[in-house]
Design an enzyme around this catalytic site. Structure first.
Site, short mmCIF file in Angstrom:
data_model
loop_
_atom_site.label_atom_id
_atom_site.label_comp_id
_atom_site.label_asym_id
_atom_site.label_seq_id
_atom_site.Cartn_x
_atom_site.Cartn_y
_atom_site.Cartn_z
N THR A 257 0.84 -1.20 0.00
CA THR A 257 0.00 0.00 0.00
C THR A 257 0.87 1.24 0.00
OG1 THR A 257 -0.03 0.24 2.41
CG2 THR A 257 -1.74 -1.14 1.41
N ASP A 258 0.32 2.35 -0.49
CA ASP A 258 0.93 3.63 -0.18
C ASP A 258 0.77 3.85 1.31
OD1 ASP A 258 2.15 6.10 -0.38
OD2 ASP A 258 0.93 6.77 -2.06
N TRP A 259 1.59 4.71 1.88
CA TRP A 259 1.64 4.85 3.34
C TRP A 259 0.30 5.37 3.87
CZ3 TRP A 259 5.41 2.55 1.53
CH2 TRP A 259 6.49 2.13 2.29
N GLY A 260 -0.34 4.55 4.70
CA GLY A 260 -1.65 4.89 5.22
C GLY A 260 -2.77 4.61 4.25
N GLY A 261 -2.48 3.86 3.19
CA GLY A 261 -3.45 3.66 2.12
C GLY A 261 -4.32 2.43 2.26
#
Length: 816
Positions: free
Chosen positions: A228-232
């Site tokens: 995932t993208d960070w926090g995604g």
């Protein structure tokens, strides 16, 4: 599975623990089984491994690394081999810093010139972007570590990027927004893919079975890791089912428990988890092999020279009236513009690199041979008007033969998490140019920015050199082009419209509330301007040289196109012939022409070379929404060789046998698409294209706020405390902008204003968990005391559980 025996030795808790990070930048490790942590670092154009510990969040300064030109810059080189070389040097530095996964390159399309992250992406064309990305990936992975192509997919705006729902038809998705990823996966063989924050047609991308399973794992046969993208991450279990192995950053074990519970209740079969663990173990073990080799620190000077070479080959000469360039020997120049003193050489946000060396324009004049009579800044960097600076600049300009005017966009105008407000450069720079023109019309403008800008001032400069964002050696590279030591060979990888109102996505960028509709379909960039016959400032693929090139003798076969290219000038140089294909049938709507091949050729003065550009499986294909496959239409095709999309030098035609697929459209229902004039497509016609009713694009203000609503929506929250918090954020943003702290103001918008509530839990490394977030939402929805008590109760429970857990090895926990 490759690691079946090892996986059988793991507990369920250990397997689940590997599916999310240990902290903000590293993955979990299991010491008892010899499984190490991986380090993931930002690095599309240079390694950004934070100098602080990996458990610290934020955009902290990185360990010094070579800052290469950004992707938007190197794309102008149209040189895949150069991209591969940059990748090799990035990979070497990643190994030196013990980085397993380098988070880049980014291949999202430049759908709209105002996207705040365009500086980090290659092009408006998927073929060019994909080929350049594949080169980068091969180079990075030649050292044994992993590249990570991103952001998969249709992430084409920064505002509300964590919540926006992108509505796009299947053909446009395949042909425009996924082709670059396809090339990166199939030709670059990337080991890691990063999903985007946004939804695609109603489902978050890392949970989207069509995107992740049908296409990525199925059609493309991708066997690597998805992060995932960070926090995604939204729904961790749905993400795992779709094939998203790794969630970053850590959630302090919260989502591990969600996975374990889902297996216990039968929502996920343990075999699905095992397959994800197997793919992750392959990435861990293969990348850590890179560190077992004898290794020394990288050669800083040699890497700097490569960065300079990359910048030199990517600079674009856009105007050269009266051959004012290269500068004639003995000409006295006045150097004006704040960007001459402090070069704008990279973007902002997660890709900021702490350079090993940084060339400064004013320190490089002596070696360039250019005679500078002085420097004046001429304008305030961040847009404030200053008449005194303009007057001082004009006084200096009057004494010079030529004015070198350094202008562009500042660091906080182009930034991750925010989109630009206009296509114009700051007004105080235009006022300076107007004043200089009155005292000395011999002006050469040097433009520094990572995305397209309007140029109503173009007639007031005789020369225009676009350096884009040239990295740590960009300043010296520009002087070498100005002096003639380097013959410019860059060509634009994006179209420069005359004005923003000409762009096809104007009415549907950016999505402000629930969704954004891609009503322009396949007609982005030159595909639109060429088909709709809209004039532009500079066409896709345009760039001047200090020499001239002649094209002749085109021949077409089933394998490709061959022609002769002659350097008809007096200076050796490089040319970029471009292959475009146009279908002469009108049964299926298409752009007038599409890029299907290119090459970069060095030719000495007076020399002729034979050039061959081959056809491939993408040359004649289109995506048929009836058959749900790539098809070829039986038709006559124009085979076009151009020096740009508008400068056509050679043409031929050939008939291509088709695959016999049915016509997928009723042209009477899609008149805008068949004409190419898609700047104002109506709702009914767009729904005919996508085949269903589009969702309501505005927030439902009558409903309570939920996990995926943004902090910005607190403006209409039932809770007074939430509305107060909203107004405090807005006030803080305005205050910091007013006092000149624009980077802080930007951070407020990116990290708070546009953040969905779930991001509070996903981005705080376990400080706030989802049950605590439930209490925060109670407060926002008008139940202040009930919510506050819930937050405090869940906080105590979380701390109690944390204290009752003892680590076994590192990276797995067991109740005691």
């Amino acid at each position: 599975m490759k690691y079946k025996d090892l996986i059988e030795k793991m507990t369920l808790e250990e397997k689940a623990s590997l599916m999310s990070g240990k902290d903000f930048w590293t993955t979990q490790n299991i010491d008892r089984l010899g499984i190490s942590s991986m380090f993931l670092a930002d690095g599309p154009h240079g390694i950004r491994k934070q100098a602080v510990a990996s458990d610290k969040v934020g955009l902290n300064e990185g360990i010094p690394a070579t800052c290469f030109p950004t992707a938007a810059t190197v794309a102008n080189s149209w040189n895949v081999e150069l991209g591969e070389k940059i990748g090799e040097y990035l990979g070497e530095e990643a190994v030196a810093q013990k980085v397993n996964v380098l988070l880049g390159p980014g291949v999202n399309m430049k759908r709209n010139p105002l996207c705040g992250r365009n500086f980090e992406y290659f092009s408006e064309d998927p073929y060019l972007a994909g080929k350049m990305a594949a080169g980068y990936i091969r180079g990075v992975q030649s050292h044994g570590i992993s590249a990570c192509v991103k952001h998969f997919a249709v992430n084409n705006q920064e505002e509300r990027r964590m919540a926006i729902d992108t509505i796009v038809d299947e053909r446009t998705l395949r042909e425009i927004y996924l082709t670059a990823f396809e090339i990166a996966v199939k030709e670059g063989k990337t080991k890691t893919v990063m999903t985007s924050y946004n939804k695609l047609n109603g489902t978050y991308t890392n949970e989207n079975m069509h995107l992740m399973q049908d296409i990525l794992r199925g059609e493309w046969d991708y066997g690597g890791v998805v992060v995932t993208d960070w926090g995604g991450s939204n729904d961790r279990v749905a993400g795992l089912l779709a094939g998203n192995e790794l969630e970053m950053p850590t959630t302090a074990g919260e989502t591990d428990q969600e996975i374990i519970q889902a297996i216990h209740n039968g929502k996920i079969k343990e075999e699905v988890l095992d397959e994800s663990v197997d793919r992750l173990l392959e990435l861990i073990f293969t990348t850590e092999e890179a560190y077992k080799k004898l290794h020394v620190e990288f050669d800083v000077e040699r890497h700097h020279r490569v960065a300079q070479k990359a910048a030199e080959e990517s600079i674009v000469l856009l105007k050269n009236e009266g051959n004012i360039l290269p500068l004639k020997f003995g000409k006295k120049v006045a150097v004006i513009g704040d960007f001459a003193k402090d070069a704008r050489y990279q973007g902002a946000g997660s890709s900021i690199v702490n350079p090993t060396i940084l060339d400064h324009t004013l320190n490089c004049f002596e070696e360039s041979g250019i005679i500078s009579i002085g420097f004046e800044s001429g304008f305030e960097r961040y847009g404030k008007k200053n008449i005194e600076k303009i007057n001082n600049a004009c006084t200096l300009a009057e004494k010079a033969d030529v004015v070198l005017l350094y202008i562009g966009l500042d660091e906080v105008t182009e930034a991750e998490g925010l989109d630009r407000q206009s296509m114009r450069i700051p007004e105080n720079q235009i006022e300076l140019l107007d004043a200089l023109y009155k005292v000395n019309p011999n002006i050469v403008a040097i433009l520094s920015c990572g995305s397209a800008v309007e140029m109503p001032w173009l007639d007031k400069v005789k020369g225009l050199l676009h350096g884009y964002l040239g990295g740590q050696a960009g300043a010296r590279s520009i002087l070498r082009v100005l002096s003639g030591d380097v013959n410019p060979s860059g060509k634009l990888a994006e179209t420069y419209p005359l004005q923003y109102v000409d762009t096809p996505s104007l009415l549907h960028f950016s999505g402000k509330e629930v969704s954004v509709e891609y009503r322009e379909g396949i007609f982005i960039g030159y595909r639109y301007y060429d088909t709709a016959n809209i004039g532009v400032q500079f066409p896709f693929g345009f760039g001047l040289s200090y020499t001239t090139f002649e094209y002749s003798d085109i021949e077409v076969s089933k394998y490709g196109v061959t022609f002769k290219l002659t350097n008809a000038g007096r200076v050796a140089g490089m040319e970029i012939p471009q292959l475009y294909i146009g279908c002469k049938s009108n049964e299926i709507f298409r752009p007038n022409k599409e890029l299907k091949g290119f090459t970069k050729i060095f030719i000495n003065a007076g020399e002729t070379k034979t050039v061959m550009i081959p056809f491939d499986e993408k040359t004649f294909r289109y995506f048929n929404v009836k058959t749900n496959k790539w098809e070829i239409e039986a038709a006559e095709y124009d085979i076009i060789i151009g020096a740009s999309s508008a400068d056509i030098r050679l043409t031929a035609t050939m008939f291509v046998e088709g695959t016999g697929a049915p016509i997928p459209y009723d042209k009477h229902k899609l008149p805008s698409y068949y004409s190419g004039r898609v700047n104002d497509v109506g709702l009914e016609e767009f729904e005919s294209l996508i085949g269903y009713k589009v969702p309501v694009p505005t927030w439902d203000r009558t409903q309570p706020l939920g996990y995926n609503d943004t902090i910005a929506q607190c403006q209409y929250a039932k809770g007074g405390f939430a509305r107060l918090a909203y107004h405090a954020i807005v006030f803080a943003h305005r205050f910091f902008r007013k006092i000149g702290k624009r980077d802080t103001a930007n951070l407020i918008m990116m990290s708070f204003y546009h953040m969905p509530f779930r991001g509070i839990a996903r981005m705080t490394g376990g400080v706030v968990n989802m049950p605590m977030l439930d209490g925060i939402l109670m407060i926002a929805n008008g139940h202040f005391f009930k919510g506050l008590i819930h937050v405090l109760k869940e906080r105590r429970k979380m701390l109690r559980n944390h204290n009752s857990v003892k680590p076994i090895g590192i990276g797995s926990r067991k109740k005691i």
